[in-house]
Design an enzyme around this catalytic site. Structure first.
Site, PDB file in Angstrom:
ATOM      1  N   ASP A  98      37.214  40.875  37.053  1.00 37.89           N
ATOM      2  CA  ASP A  98      36.682  42.162  37.501  1.00 37.89           C
ATOM      3  C   ASP A  98      35.500  41.947  38.433  1.00 37.89           C
ATOM      4  O   ASP A  98      34.463  41.426  38.039  1.00 37.89           O
ATOM      5  CB  ASP A  98      36.237  42.977  36.274  1.00 37.89           C
ATOM      6  CG  ASP A  98      35.691  44.344  36.661  1.00 37.89           C
ATOM      7  OD1 ASP A  98      36.462  45.316  36.601  1.00 37.89           O
ATOM      8  OD2 ASP A  98      34.496  44.431  37.018  1.00 37.89           O
ATOM      9  N   TYR A 118      29.166  43.877  44.290  1.00 38.11           N
ATOM     10  CA  TYR A 118      28.695  42.657  43.619  1.00 38.11           C
ATOM     11  C   TYR A 118      28.459  41.537  44.638  1.00 38.11           C
ATOM     12  O   TYR A 118      27.887  40.497  44.290  1.00 38.11           O
ATOM     13  CB  TYR A 118      29.708  42.164  42.586  1.00 38.11           C
ATOM     14  CG  TYR A 118      29.989  43.099  41.439  1.00 38.11           C
ATOM     15  CD1 TYR A 118      29.263  44.278  41.237  1.00 38.11           C
ATOM     16  CD2 TYR A 118      31.011  42.811  40.534  1.00 38.11           C
ATOM     17  CE1 TYR A 118      29.545  45.118  40.181  1.00 38.11           C
ATOM     18  CE2 TYR A 118      31.298  43.657  39.472  1.00 38.11           C
ATOM     19  CZ  TYR A 118      30.568  44.808  39.301  1.00 38.11           C
ATOM     20  OH  TYR A 118      30.860  45.648  38.257  1.00 38.11           O
ATOM     21  N   LYS A 149      36.266  47.236  43.332  1.00 36.61           N
ATOM     22  CA  LYS A 149      35.778  48.614  43.337  1.00 36.61           C
ATOM     23  C   LYS A 149      35.219  48.978  44.709  1.00 36.61           C
ATOM     24  O   LYS A 149      34.540  48.162  45.351  1.00 36.61           O
ATOM     25  CB  LYS A 149      34.680  48.798  42.286  1.00 36.61           C
ATOM     26  CG  LYS A 149      35.048  48.279  40.905  1.00 36.61           C
ATOM     27  CD  LYS A 149      33.883  48.392  39.924  1.00 36.61           C
ATOM     28  CE  LYS A 149      34.150  47.606  38.665  1.00 36.61           C
ATOM     29  NZ  LYS A 149      34.000  46.145  38.859  1.00 36.61           N
ATOM     30  N   HIS A 185      33.750  53.170  42.439  1.00 37.91           N
ATOM     31  CA  HIS A 185      32.681  52.553  41.659  1.00 37.91           C
ATOM     32  C   HIS A 185      31.689  53.574  41.093  1.00 37.91           C
ATOM     33  O   HIS A 185      31.164  53.404  39.989  1.00 37.91           O
ATOM     34  CB  HIS A 185      31.941  51.544  42.544  1.00 37.91           C
ATOM     35  CG  HIS A 185      31.193  50.498  41.786  1.00 37.91           C
ATOM     36  ND1 HIS A 185      30.881  49.267  42.316  1.00 37.91           N
ATOM     37  CD2 HIS A 185      30.692  50.483  40.534  1.00 37.91           C
ATOM     38  CE1 HIS A 185      30.221  48.551  41.424  1.00 37.91           C
ATOM     39  NE2 HIS A 185      30.086  49.276  40.331  1.00 37.91           N
TER      40      HIS A 185
END
Length: 285
Positions: A44, A49, A74, A107
């Protein structure tokens, strides 16, 4: 690995490996390789990120067939709206080095959510995404947006741990069989949680550690869990959940730990504005 059936007919591994806040300095690459070696088949990540490229490189170098690895990413708020979301998905796929993602999520539930969701629906119809879902949607935000969607989300990824069991949200999602994915399933390392007497007692009884008891509790509730670690021993132990089972009475006692709130409140004033201006996900594109 145990799998959970989603409402769109696809299956998702019950335990995934999260890479939130793992740096893109080689650390994510090494952590994902370790996770795949330990037996994880569900990774994930997210554009926000800033480590999609390292996730993709680790998957490519793992020697494991792509079809055997479930990959989630996301879309960030910056790419919401129909046209922007199509470009955002294409960027994620390019960074990951993949032809498709198994699950793609919105997200955060702010801005042009409906336009972004339409792009995800289109991406699914074209085979670029297998399943689509949302993240951080409270009951209030769910009721605001999802009734306008043509397609029901397969998952809602939210904060979930024994101190915050999302009771109201679970009741809302159950009729449509929308699965909850837990970010922060271990309470983000909350020492108070790990020191709870019932958790320590169960760990001793089952010869497990506190983290494994917590994750097993969530798993038995039907929650998809996404523990994160960069330590090889912890990466491995977080997957070792399926050789014991909590009794109904033990589950009931664990349920009583619920405090009814978490560390993040998506409904709070100012959260939308803060996240919309948080950072530029394309600054290094």
């Amino acid at each position: 690995m145990e799998k959970i059936l989603l409402n769109d007919g696809n299956e998702i591994p019950a335990v995934g490996f999260g890479v939130f806040r793992i740096p893109s300095d080689g650390s994510t690459y090494q952590a994902v390789l370790q996770a795949l070696k330990a037996g994880y088949r569900h990774i994930d990540t997210a554009v926000a990120y800033f480590n999609e490229a390292e996730v993709g490189r680790a998957i490519a170098d793992s020697g494991i067939d792509r079809k055997d690895i479930f990959v989630t990413s996301k879309l960030w708020l910056q790419d919401y709206g129909y046209e922007a979301a199509k470009k955002g998905l294409a960027t994620s796929l390019k960074k990951l080095g993949l032809d498709y993602v198994d699950l793609y999520l919105l997200h955060q539930p702010y801005g042009d959510v409906e336009g972004a969701w339409e792009a995800l629906e289109e991406g699914k119809s074209k085979g670029l995404i297998k399943s689509i879902g949302v993240s951080n949607m409270t009951p209030k935000l769910w009721q605001k947006f999802v009734p306008k969607f043509k397609t029901m989300p397969a998952v809602n990824q939210v904060e979930f741990n024994p101190y915050f069991q999302q009771t109201e949200l679970r009741k809302l999602l159950a009729p449509a069989d929308v699965k909850i994915e837990a970010w922060g399933p271990l309470g983000q390392g909350n020492s108070e949680l790990f020191s709870e007497p019932i958790i320590k007692q169960l760990a001793e009884k089952y010869h497990k550690d506190a983290g494994q008891v917590i994750l097993r509790f969530e798993n038995q509730l039907g929650i998809i869990v996404l523990p994160k670690s960069t330590h090889a021993t912890r990466i491995k132990s977080n997957l070792d959940l399926f050789d014991f089972e909590l009794t109904d009475s033990e589950m009931a006692t664990m349920t009583k730990l619920d405090k009814g709130h978490g560390s993040h409140n998506p409904d709070a004033p100012g959260v939308e504005e803060m996240l919309l201006s948080a950072f530029d996900v394309h600054e290094n594109d």
